[in-house]
Motif scaffolding. Structure first.
Motif, PDB file in Angstrom:
ATOM      1  N   LEU A   1       0.981  -1.087  -0.039  1.00  7.51           N
ATOM      2  CA  LEU A   1      -0.328   0.016  -0.263  1.00  7.51           C
ATOM      3  C   LEU A   1       0.533   1.544  -0.082  1.00  7.51           C
ATOM      4  O   LEU A   1       0.371   2.412  -0.249  1.00  7.51           O
ATOM      5  CB  LEU A   1      -0.861  -0.186   0.922  1.00  7.51           C
ATOM      6  CG  LEU A   1      -2.152   0.750   1.183  1.00  7.51           C
ATOM      7  CD1 LEU A   1      -3.163   0.767   0.653  1.00  7.51           C
ATOM      8  CD2 LEU A   1      -2.910   1.086   2.977  1.00  7.51           C
TER       9      LEU A   1
ATOM     10  N   TRP B   1       4.093   5.977  -5.002  1.00  7.44           N
ATOM     11  CA  TRP B   1       4.051   5.703  -6.542  1.00  7.44           C
ATOM     12  C   TRP B   1       2.859   6.706  -7.406  1.00  7.44           C
ATOM     13  O   TRP B   1       3.496   7.560  -8.030  1.00  7.44           O
ATOM     14  CB  TRP B   1       4.393   4.361  -7.336  1.00  7.44           C
ATOM     15  CG  TRP B   1       3.890   4.098  -8.888  1.00  7.44           C
ATOM     16  CD1 TRP B   1       5.580   3.909  -9.261  1.00  7.44           C
ATOM     17  CD2 TRP B   1       3.603   3.787 -10.155  1.00  7.44           C
ATOM     18  NE1 TRP B   1       5.022   4.028 -10.631  1.00  7.44           N
ATOM     19  CE2 TRP B   1       3.850   4.278 -10.665  1.00  7.44           C
ATOM     20  CE3 TRP B   1       1.484   3.764  -9.237  1.00  7.44           C
ATOM     21  CZ2 TRP B   1       2.785   3.976 -11.795  1.00  7.44           C
ATOM     22  CZ3 TRP B   1       0.998   3.015 -10.571  1.00  7.44           C
ATOM     23  CH2 TRP B   1       2.003   3.190 -12.282  1.00  7.44           C
ATOM     24  N   ILE B   2       1.773   6.448  -6.705  1.00  9.46           N
ATOM     25  CA  ILE B   2       1.144   7.697  -6.935  1.00  9.46           C
ATOM     26  C   ILE B   2       0.836   9.287  -7.322  1.00  9.46           C
ATOM     27  O   ILE B   2       1.049   9.727  -7.533  1.00  9.46           O
ATOM     28  CB  ILE B   2      -0.391   7.287  -6.673  1.00  9.46           C
ATOM     29  CG1 ILE B   2      -1.464   5.540  -7.392  1.00  9.46           C
ATOM     30  CG2 ILE B   2      -1.855   8.314  -6.752  1.00  9.46           C
ATOM     31  CD1 ILE B   2      -2.470   5.235  -6.260  1.00  9.46           C
TER      32      ILE B   2
ATOM     33  N   ASN C   1       3.894  10.116  -9.075  1.00 10.61           N
ATOM     34  CA  ASN C   1       2.858  10.681 -10.578  1.00 10.61           C
ATOM     35  C   ASN C   1       2.120  11.821 -10.688  1.00 10.61           C
ATOM     36  O   ASN C   1       1.929  12.820 -11.011  1.00 10.61           O
ATOM     37  CB  ASN C   1       2.295   9.062 -10.948  1.00 10.61           C
ATOM     38  CG  ASN C   1       3.262   8.373 -11.834  1.00 10.61           C
ATOM     39  OD1 ASN C   1       4.599   7.647 -11.959  1.00 10.61           O
ATOM     40  ND2 ASN C   1       2.441   7.131 -11.646  1.00 10.61           N
ATOM     41  N   VAL C   2       1.510  12.156  -9.556  1.00 13.41           N
ATOM     42  CA  VAL C   2       0.630  13.270  -9.683  1.00 13.41           C
ATOM     43  C   VAL C   2       1.409  14.542  -9.855  1.00 13.41           C
ATOM     44  O   VAL C   2       1.187  15.317 -10.430  1.00 13.41           O
ATOM     45  CB  VAL C   2      -0.657  13.033  -8.607  1.00 13.41           C
ATOM     46  CG1 VAL C   2      -1.135  14.781  -8.008  1.00 13.41           C
ATOM     47  CG2 VAL C   2      -1.280  11.835  -8.383  1.00 13.41           C
TER      48      VAL C   2
ATOM     49  N   ASN D   1       2.766  14.589 -13.030  1.00 16.10           N
ATOM     50  CA  ASN D   1       2.186  15.151 -14.244  1.00 16.10           C
ATOM     51  C   ASN D   1       1.530  16.756 -14.000  1.00 16.10           C
ATOM     52  O   ASN D   1       1.601  17.809 -14.527  1.00 16.10           O
ATOM     53  CB  ASN D   1       0.981  14.487 -14.320  1.00 16.10           C
ATOM     54  CG  ASN D   1       0.930  13.518 -14.543  1.00 16.10           C
ATOM     55  OD1 ASN D   1       1.975  12.813 -15.286  1.00 16.10           O
ATOM     56  ND2 ASN D   1       0.780  11.984 -14.121  1.00 16.10           N
ATOM     57  N   LEU D   2       1.467  17.481 -12.592  1.00 15.72           N
ATOM     58  CA  LEU D   2       0.982  18.574 -12.089  1.00 15.72           C
ATOM     59  C   LEU D   2       1.969  19.028 -12.495  1.00 15.72           C
ATOM     60  O   LEU D   2       1.292  20.488 -13.159  1.00 15.72           O
ATOM     61  CB  LEU D   2       0.460  18.571 -10.586  1.00 15.72           C
ATOM     62  CG  LEU D   2      -0.831  17.960  -9.980  1.00 15.72           C
ATOM     63  CD1 LEU D   2      -1.399  18.126  -8.805  1.00 15.72           C
ATOM     64  CD2 LEU D   2      -1.815  18.332 -11.185  1.00 15.72           C
TER      65      LEU D   2
ATOM     66  N   ALA E   1      -8.219  18.475 -10.451  1.00 15.42           N
ATOM     67  CA  ALA E   1      -8.561  17.677 -10.004  1.00 15.42           C
ATOM     68  C   ALA E   1      -8.867  17.087  -9.176  1.00 15.42           C
ATOM     69  O   ALA E   1      -9.944  16.705  -8.731  1.00 15.42           O
ATOM     70  CB  ALA E   1      -8.920  16.257 -11.310  1.00 15.42           C
ATOM     71  N   VAL E   2      -7.882  17.253  -8.236  1.00 14.85           N
ATOM     72  CA  VAL E   2      -7.698  16.208  -7.312  1.00 14.85           C
ATOM     73  C   VAL E   2      -8.116  16.497  -5.691  1.00 14.85           C
ATOM     74  O   VAL E   2      -9.302  16.809  -5.629  1.00 14.85           O
ATOM     75  CB  VAL E   2      -5.570  16.056  -6.736  1.00 14.85           C
ATOM     76  CG1 VAL E   2      -6.041  15.651  -5.549  1.00 14.85           C
ATOM     77  CG2 VAL E   2      -5.078  15.361  -8.093  1.00 14.85           C
TER      78      VAL E   2
END
Lengths: 395, 385
Positions: free
Chosen positions: A35, A41-42, A45-46, A49-50, A361-362
């Motif tokens: 987890l 990792w997420i 990435n976020v 990307n941002l 978005a988040v």
């Protein structure tokens, strides 16, 4: 003898691999590691990307200028207001449609549910058809049906359909007279509050007296007289301050009165009709869950049919009904998010617009989720309190 | 004097007499079911008035005045609206449904490739029908074909791009094809996932239990639209730059996760209803955790909650219509999209299209609920406590 002692000394445990405790700890550690790795990792990435898309993060955007209009708003709002206020307007609209829908759905649902248990064959069949039709089609389709199939093909404002009490129905919605409160009308509200308080007090005293002496008191009629009579008296005393602003027909549109837009109307009607079918089934199950012996025993004690229903059947049926009823109320509230499909500015619609404009978005999705979760929790808390009040008190 | 006269004793049974006329026949039925009391009679009159008011209108609209075929909007519009019908005419415009039927079924799927979804539909029916009829043998083979082979074949056929089949983008899919594939995959994913979540929620490991509770309660507390929003705007952010998901796949993930949370609660209800003795009995036989669940607990628990499971399936089938919000066109979406076709825009178009879509949805949902009632009766072993 010897072998028994050996057994006693060494409780057969096998290897560590088969020990449920150790396995449990191992699997939990594994899950936590996976987890944490996944979340890391997420998040990575976020952030990546941002920064690549040059989108700001944080909730600072809520103070920015919204720049879009909202067609229906219960509080003051213009395109110069902040994003935060836009979301608040959406939230209020969601709450309004949910409350009005819940009340209507409960009334229709109880009528249809009791109708399904009627002795009358025809009534039973009509109610069954209603339930089977609405339970088996998507709520979104019902909304579209009211919106594009019924309300959109009504006549233009010029040929509005006149309804009783000076109200009108046309393509642009439902118009009814708006109440205008004149000077001194506060007296009426005060009288209403006093009436409710007195009725509550009378009911309490009557119950105490019945417990003590067995004498009954016509609580219902007294309460009705107090709650209706006192405001009427205040209305007369303060010199009839209430007047109505009637909608009037002009060449192209109706002026005056109170307008209910077709978006709200179709969402409200669809949610009420759809949820009512489920509530009807819950009510039916609740009433059938009270065994016939209860009714017969109450009859044997000499209670009249009204009293049997009020004192014996309904309290027991309510215990079965309340938990599923709560989840239907929550479903209706969540289904009100379908408003976005027809352009009623509810929470999802306004938050969605904000999300599209700012690109955050988040934060947008998090705000939506938190608000809906809060509404759900609040509703369940209230209903759980009500449920605990109605629950069986066992001696 | 007090003695009874015993000179006659009946030696043969009296034949059964017909029931009195007051409790048989049409008259008695009407008396009992329609006019039992004054209130009942009033209700009956109100009911008859209601039916007499609504039913002829519906029949007139849907059948007698309806237009069944036609090339464009003129057949469904009155003279004043630029059509051929007399003024004041109202009737269903089935011609619209007729003309758009192909689109309603498969969306913008290329016409020369439409045999592919049709073939998949035929395969699905050919495998599903024997699966649903209890008497047909070889259920194991059938299940393997239906749940493992068919999805692969359907994927190859529908998506294409191999074995010489041209590739068809999922953005071209639409109509009933999208509705059915979303719900089929959703059902196939949500049931096992829901079972795992339910077991996790009842697990004795605190971390796993907490995770499952948080997931289930969060998903159940928010509307599906929010989940779909999440899937459509946040999932792309979660992935490394350059990697992107198909929109169809994102919707699938959203719908499946949503249904799994509801399924978990249904299954948990079943697990709680199994008496403790069953668990202990399995333990005493030396069965491991998964053996215990697979052989002893689950068969009983799932049987108990068949109605709940099917209700969740029905709910999910209806919820697939929400993908319209993230601009995908399922059956409802494609019907709604065609309202704006200027070639067919009349006052009756929207109503006719929506009623057609409602009928299709109703058929599937009603069929599912009836089948679940049948299965419930069939599996009822009479061991109810």
């Amino acid at each position: 003898m010897a072998s028994q002692e050996v057994l006693r000394e060494e409780p057969s445990r096998g290897s560590f691999i088969n020990d449920p405790k150790i396995r449990g700890i191992f699997f939990q550690v594994l899950v936590v590691v996976l987890l944490v790795a996944g979340v890391w990792w997420i998040a990575h990435n976020v952030i990546d990307n941002l920064t690549r898309l040059r989108i700001a993060s944080g909730f600072g955007f809520l103070k920015g200028r919204a720049g879009f209009d909202i067609s229906e708003s219960a509080i003051a709002y213009s395109s110069d207001s902040t994003y935060g206020r836009a979301i608040l307007v959406g939230l209020i609209n969601t709450v309004i449609v949910a409350i009005v829908g819940i009340i209507t759905a409960t009334i229709i649902g109880f009528v249809i549910g009791i109708g399904r248990l009627s002795q009358n064959w025809l009534i039973r069949k009509i109610c069954t058809v209603y339930v089977e039709v609405f339970r088996n089609i998507p709520p979104l389709l019902v909304i579209f049906f009211w919106y594009s199939g019924v309300l959109a093909v009504l006549p233009a404002p010029r040929d509005s359909i006149g309804l009783p009490f000076g109200s009108f129905l046309n393509q642009r919605g439902f118009y009814f007279p708006r109440a205008v409160w004149g000077d001194g009308s506060w007296l009426i509200f005060v009288a209403l509050l006093v009436g409710i308080a007195m009725a509550w007090f009378v009911a309490r005293r009557a119950r105490q007296r019945q417990m003590a002496t067995g004498q009954q008191f016509p609580v219902f009629w007294t309460s009705a007289a107090l709650i209706v009579g006192l405001p009427l008296l205040a209305y007369a005393l303060s010199g009839f301050p209430l007047s109505f602003d009637y909608p009037k027909q002009s060449t192209f549109n109706l002026t005056g009165g109170f307008q209910v837009r077709p978006e709200f109307l179709s969402l409200y009607l669809a949610l009420s009709c759809y949820t009512a079918a489920f509530i009807a089934e819950i009510v039916r199950a609740g009433i059938r869950g009270v065994s016939a012996g209860q009714t017969e025993a109450a009859g044997a004690l000499g209670l009249r049919s009204g009293s049997i229903l009020r004192l014996v059947v309904v309290p027991q049926a309510m215990r079965i009904v309340i938990p599923p009823l709560t989840s239907q109320y929550l479903n209706l509230t969540k289904n009100s998010s379908l408003a976005i499909a027809i352009g009623y500015p509810d929470l999802t619609a306004t938050a969605g617009t904000v999300l599209n404009q700012t690109g955050q978005a988040v934060e947008g999705v998090v705000i939506m989720m938190v608000i809906y979760l809060a509404i759900s929790l609040l509703t369940s808390l209230v209903m759980n309190w009500f449920n605990a009040k109605m629950a069986l008190v066992e001696r | 004097m007090q003695e009874h006269d015993m000179s006659w004793v009946r030696t043969e049974m009296v034949l059964a007499q017909p029931a009195p006329a007051s409790v048989t026949g049409l008259g008695a039925w009407v008396r009992k079911n329609l006019i039992a009391s004054a209130g009942d009679t009033i209700l009956t009159i109100v009911g008859i008035a209601l039916v007499a008011m609504i039913l002829p209108q519906i029949i007139n609209w849907a059948f007698i005045n309806a237009v069944w075929t036609g090339p464009d909007r003129t057949v469904c519009a009155t003279v004043a609206q630029g059509g051929i019908q007399p003024d004041g005419w109202t009737g269903a415009c089935w011609a619209f449904v007729n003309a758009k039927f192909g689109q309603f079924m498969v969306g913008r799927y290329p016409i020369e490739e439409r045999w592919r979804p049709i073939l998949v539909a035929i395969l699905l029916v050919a495998l599903l029908v024997p699966m649903l009829i209890p008497k047909v043998p070889r259920k194991g083979l059938n299940a393997v074909l239906l749940f493992f082979v068919l999805p692969v074949v359907a994927f190859v056929l529908l998506v294409g791009g191999m074995f010489g089949l041209p590739h068809v983008e999922t953005s071209m899919w639409g109509g009933l094809l999208v509705t059915l594939s979303l719900s089929f995959v959703g059902i196939a994913v949500s049931l096992p996932l829901g079972i795992v979540l339910a077991l996790g929620r009842r697990s004795k490991m605190p971390i796993i239990k907490t995770l499952c509770v948080v997931f289930i309660e969060t998903v159940r507390g928010i509307p599906l639209i929010t989940v779909l929003f999440f899937a459509s705007v946040m999932l792309p952010l979660f992935l490394p730059a350059g990697v992107s998901f198909d929109k169809f796949l994102r919707a699938l993930i959203g719908v499946s996760l949503f249904a799994a949370a509801y399924m978990a609660e249904v299954v948990r209800g079943g697990l709680q209803a199994i008496p403790k003795g069953q668990y202990e009995g399995a333990d005493s036989l030396g069965l491991g955790y998964w053996q215990k669940m697979y052989f002893i607990v689950m068969p009983q628990a799932l049987k108990l909650v068949i109605p709940g499971i099917v209700n969740t399936f029905i709910g999910m089938f209806k919820d697939t219509s929400l993908v319209i919000i993230i601009s995908m066109f399922d059956l409802l979406g494609i019907v709604k999209q065609n309202f704006s076709d200027a070639n067919w825009a009349t006052a009756q178009t929207a109503r006719s299209g929506l009623i057609f879509a409602a009928f299709v949805f109703w058929l599937f949902c009603f069929g599912m609920s009836r089948y679940s009632m049948y299965t419930e009766r069939r599996l009822d072993t009479g061991h109810k406590r």
